[in-house]
Design a protein around this motif. Sequence first.
Motif, PDB file in Angstrom:
ATOM      1  N   ALA A 251       0.836  -1.207   0.000  1.00 17.41           N
ATOM      2  CA  ALA A 251       0.000   0.000   0.000  1.00 17.41           C
ATOM      3  C   ALA A 251       0.871   1.257   0.000  1.00 17.41           C
ATOM      4  CB  ALA A 251      -0.934  -0.002   1.204  1.00 17.41           C
ATOM      5  N   GLY A 252       1.972   1.219   0.733  1.00 14.55           N
ATOM      6  CA  GLY A 252       2.896   2.359   0.728  1.00 14.55           C
ATOM      7  C   GLY A 252       3.506   2.590  -0.644  1.00 14.55           C
ATOM      8  N   GLY A 253       3.891   1.512  -1.310  1.00 12.01           N
ATOM      9  CA  GLY A 253       4.441   1.635  -2.662  1.00 12.01           C
ATOM     10  C   GLY A 253       3.418   2.141  -3.663  1.00 12.01           C
ATOM     11  N   ILE A 254       2.199   1.627  -3.559  1.00 19.86           N
ATOM     12  CA  ILE A 254       1.117   2.098  -4.436  1.00 19.86           C
ATOM     13  C   ILE A 254       0.855   3.576  -4.178  1.00 19.86           C
ATOM     14  CG2 ILE A 254      -1.368   1.904  -4.890  1.00 19.86           C
ATOM     15  CD1 ILE A 254      -1.011  -1.146  -4.349  1.00 19.86           C
ATOM     16  N   ASN A 255       0.884   3.969  -2.912  1.00 24.20           N
ATOM     17  CA  ASN A 255       0.655   5.367  -2.567  1.00 24.20           C
ATOM     18  C   ASN A 255       1.737   6.274  -3.154  1.00 24.20           C
ATOM     19  OD1 ASN A 255      -0.784   7.458  -1.241  1.00 24.20           O
ATOM     20  ND2 ASN A 255       0.758   7.445   0.372  1.00 24.20           N
ATOM     21  N   LEU A 256       2.978   5.808  -3.174  1.00 19.55           N
ATOM     22  CA  LEU A 256       4.046   6.605  -3.779  1.00 19.55           C
ATOM     23  C   LEU A 256       3.838   6.772  -5.279  1.00 19.55           C
ATOM     24  CD1 LEU A 256       7.162   5.232  -1.871  1.00 19.55           C
ATOM     25  CD2 LEU A 256       6.069   7.458  -1.604  1.00 19.55           C
ATOM     26  N   LEU A 257       3.457   5.698  -5.953  1.00 15.89           N
ATOM     27  CA  LEU A 257       3.165   5.801  -7.393  1.00 15.89           C
ATOM     28  C   LEU A 257       1.982   6.727  -7.646  1.00 15.89           C
ATOM     29  CD1 LEU A 257       3.649   2.086  -8.479  1.00 15.89           C
ATOM     30  CD2 LEU A 257       5.138   4.030  -8.994  1.00 15.89           C
ATOM     31  N   TYR A 258       0.987   6.619  -6.801  1.00 19.87           N
ATOM     32  CA  TYR A 258      -0.206   7.451  -6.880  1.00 19.87           C
ATOM     33  C   TYR A 258       0.172   8.930  -6.702  1.00 19.87           C
ATOM     34  CZ  TYR A 258      -4.497   9.415  -4.812  1.00 19.87           C
ATOM     35  OH  TYR A 258      -5.550  10.183  -4.486  1.00 19.87           O
ATOM     36  N   PHE A 259       1.060   9.198  -5.754  1.00 17.07           N
ATOM     37  CA  PHE A 259       1.500  10.557  -5.491  1.00 17.07           C
ATOM     38  C   PHE A 259       2.215  11.146  -6.701  1.00 17.07           C
ATOM     39  CE2 PHE A 259       4.789  13.499  -3.995  1.00 17.07           C
ATOM     40  CZ  PHE A 259       3.986  14.460  -3.408  1.00 17.07           C
ATOM     41  N   ILE A 260       3.044  10.327  -7.349  1.00 24.07           N
ATOM     42  CA  ILE A 260       3.767  10.806  -8.532  1.00 24.07           C
ATOM     43  C   ILE A 260       2.790  11.231  -9.627  1.00 24.07           C
ATOM     44  CG2 ILE A 260       5.284  10.056 -10.427  1.00 24.07           C
ATOM     45  CD1 ILE A 260       6.782   8.367  -8.330  1.00 24.07           C
ATOM     46  N   ALA A 261       1.663  10.533  -9.718  1.00 22.98           N
ATOM     47  CA  ALA A 261       0.665  10.871 -10.739  1.00 22.98           C
ATOM     48  C   ALA A 261      -0.155  12.095 -10.357  1.00 22.98           C
ATOM     49  CB  ALA A 261      -0.262   9.676 -10.971  1.00 22.98           C
ATOM     50  N   CYS A 262      -0.458  12.273  -9.085  1.00 19.75           N
ATOM     51  CA  CYS A 262      -1.344  13.368  -8.651  1.00 19.75           C
ATOM     52  C   CYS A 262      -0.609  14.669  -8.337  1.00 19.75           C
ATOM     53  CB  CYS A 262      -2.122  12.939  -7.405  1.00 19.75           C
ATOM     54  SG  CYS A 262      -3.288  11.622  -7.705  1.00 19.75           S
ATOM     55  N   ALA A 263       0.613  14.583  -7.861  1.00 23.54           N
ATOM     56  CA  ALA A 263       1.329  15.757  -7.378  1.00 23.54           C
ATOM     57  C   ALA A 263       1.574  16.835  -8.435  1.00 23.54           C
ATOM     58  CB  ALA A 263       2.639  15.339  -6.727  1.00 23.54           C
ATOM     59  N   PRO A 264       1.964  16.495  -9.657  1.00 24.80           N
ATOM     60  CA  PRO A 264       2.231  17.579 -10.617  1.00 24.80           C
ATOM     61  C   PRO A 264       1.026  18.482 -10.877  1.00 24.80           C
ATOM     62  CG  PRO A 264       3.195  15.546 -11.401  1.00 24.80           C
ATOM     63  CD  PRO A 264       2.351  15.192 -10.217  1.00 24.80           C
ATOM     64  N   ALA A 265      -0.149  17.913 -11.020  1.00 25.94           N
ATOM     65  CA  ALA A 265      -1.337  18.743 -11.258  1.00 25.94           C
ATOM     66  C   ALA A 265      -1.624  19.639 -10.065  1.00 25.94           C
ATOM     67  CB  ALA A 265      -2.541  17.849 -11.553  1.00 25.94           C
ATOM     68  N   ALA A 266      -1.507  19.097  -8.864  1.00 24.09           N
ATOM     69  CA  ALA A 266      -1.735  19.903  -7.666  1.00 24.09           C
ATOM     70  C   ALA A 266      -0.676  20.998  -7.537  1.00 24.09           C
ATOM     71  CB  ALA A 266      -1.737  19.012  -6.424  1.00 24.09           C
ATOM     72  N   LEU A 267       0.575  20.676  -7.835  1.00 23.51           N
ATOM     73  CA  LEU A 267       1.642  21.666  -7.740  1.00 23.51           C
ATOM     74  C   LEU A 267       1.433  22.815  -8.715  1.00 23.51           C
ATOM     75  CD1 LEU A 267       4.321  22.526  -6.494  1.00 23.51           C
ATOM     76  CD2 LEU A 267       5.479  21.164  -8.244  1.00 23.51           C
ATOM     77  N   VAL A 268       1.084  22.493  -9.940  1.00 21.91           N
ATOM     78  CA  VAL A 268       0.827  23.537 -10.939  1.00 21.91           C
ATOM     79  C   VAL A 268      -0.296  24.454 -10.457  1.00 21.91           C
ATOM     80  CG1 VAL A 268      -0.077  23.950 -13.259  1.00 21.91           C
ATOM     81  CG2 VAL A 268       1.713  22.251 -12.912  1.00 21.91           C
ATOM     82  N   SER A 269      -1.353  23.877  -9.944  1.00 21.00           N
ATOM     83  CA  SER A 269      -2.489  24.660  -9.457  1.00 21.00           C
ATOM     84  C   SER A 269      -2.088  25.549  -8.281  1.00 21.00           C
ATOM     85  CB  SER A 269      -3.620  23.718  -9.045  1.00 21.00           C
ATOM     86  OG  SER A 269      -4.669  24.433  -8.457  1.00 21.00           O
ATOM     87  N   HIS A 270      -1.335  25.010  -7.345  1.00 20.03           N
ATOM     88  CA  HIS A 270      -0.934  25.790  -6.173  1.00 20.03           C
ATOM     89  C   HIS A 270       0.044  26.909  -6.540  1.00 20.03           C
ATOM     90  CE1 HIS A 270      -3.234  23.328  -3.555  1.00 20.03           C
ATOM     91  NE2 HIS A 270      -2.436  22.268  -3.595  1.00 20.03           N
ATOM     92  N   VAL A 271       0.966  26.640  -7.461  1.00 25.14           N
ATOM     93  CA  VAL A 271       1.895  27.688  -7.911  1.00 25.14           C
ATOM     94  C   VAL A 271       1.114  28.785  -8.629  1.00 25.14           C
ATOM     95  CG1 VAL A 271       3.789  28.199  -9.506  1.00 25.14           C
ATOM     96  CG2 VAL A 271       3.943  26.221  -8.004  1.00 25.14           C
ATOM     97  N   LYS A 272       0.202  28.379  -9.478  1.00 25.89           N
ATOM     98  CA  LYS A 272      -0.618  29.330 -10.240  1.00 25.89           C
ATOM     99  C   LYS A 272      -1.427  30.246  -9.308  1.00 25.89           C
ATOM    100  CE  LYS A 272      -4.059  29.153 -13.933  1.00 25.89           C
ATOM    101  NZ  LYS A 272      -4.830  28.239 -14.767  1.00 25.89           N
ATOM    102  N   ASN A 273      -1.895  29.703  -8.191  1.00 23.67           N
ATOM    103  CA  ASN A 273      -2.696  30.480  -7.241  1.00 23.67           C
ATOM    104  C   ASN A 273      -1.846  31.183  -6.184  1.00 23.67           C
ATOM    105  OD1 ASN A 273      -5.196  29.834  -8.417  1.00 23.67           O
ATOM    106  ND2 ASN A 273      -5.211  27.867  -7.369  1.00 23.67           N
TER     107      ASN A 273
END
Length: 120
Positions: free
Chosen positions: A42-64
């Motif tokens: 589950a920890g490994g899956i969560n890390l892969l999941y984070f790699i997929a979700c983090a860029p979109a969230a980062l772009v949004s947070h930087v933009k705001n």
Amino acid sequence: MTVFIAVLVGLATGVLSGFGIGGGSLLLLYLTLFGGVSQYQAGGINLLYFIACAPAALVSHVKNGLVEKPAVKWAVLAGVPASVLAAFAAANMDVSWLRRLFGVLLLYIGCKELFTKRKQ
């Protein structure tokens, strides 16, 4: 039906992660409690999941304008070595202890969020 539910849970936790709510923690809980996945997997899956979700969230947070760039430098300098050390510690730790520590961490964060006042 279980694949459909898993996709829905992944979608919901992805959306929550984008808002900064901690979708990864919710995903870990789902995988270990309902998905029958071991804590390590589950920890490994969560890390892969984070790699997929983090860029979109980062772009949004930087933009705001929600990212303090000087703080990012210090967070990376402290976070990378701490992550490596924690990975080695987790690999050599009994799974039952890892689950307990994760539960304590979630309780601490939950209590802090409930009882800490935020500046307006």
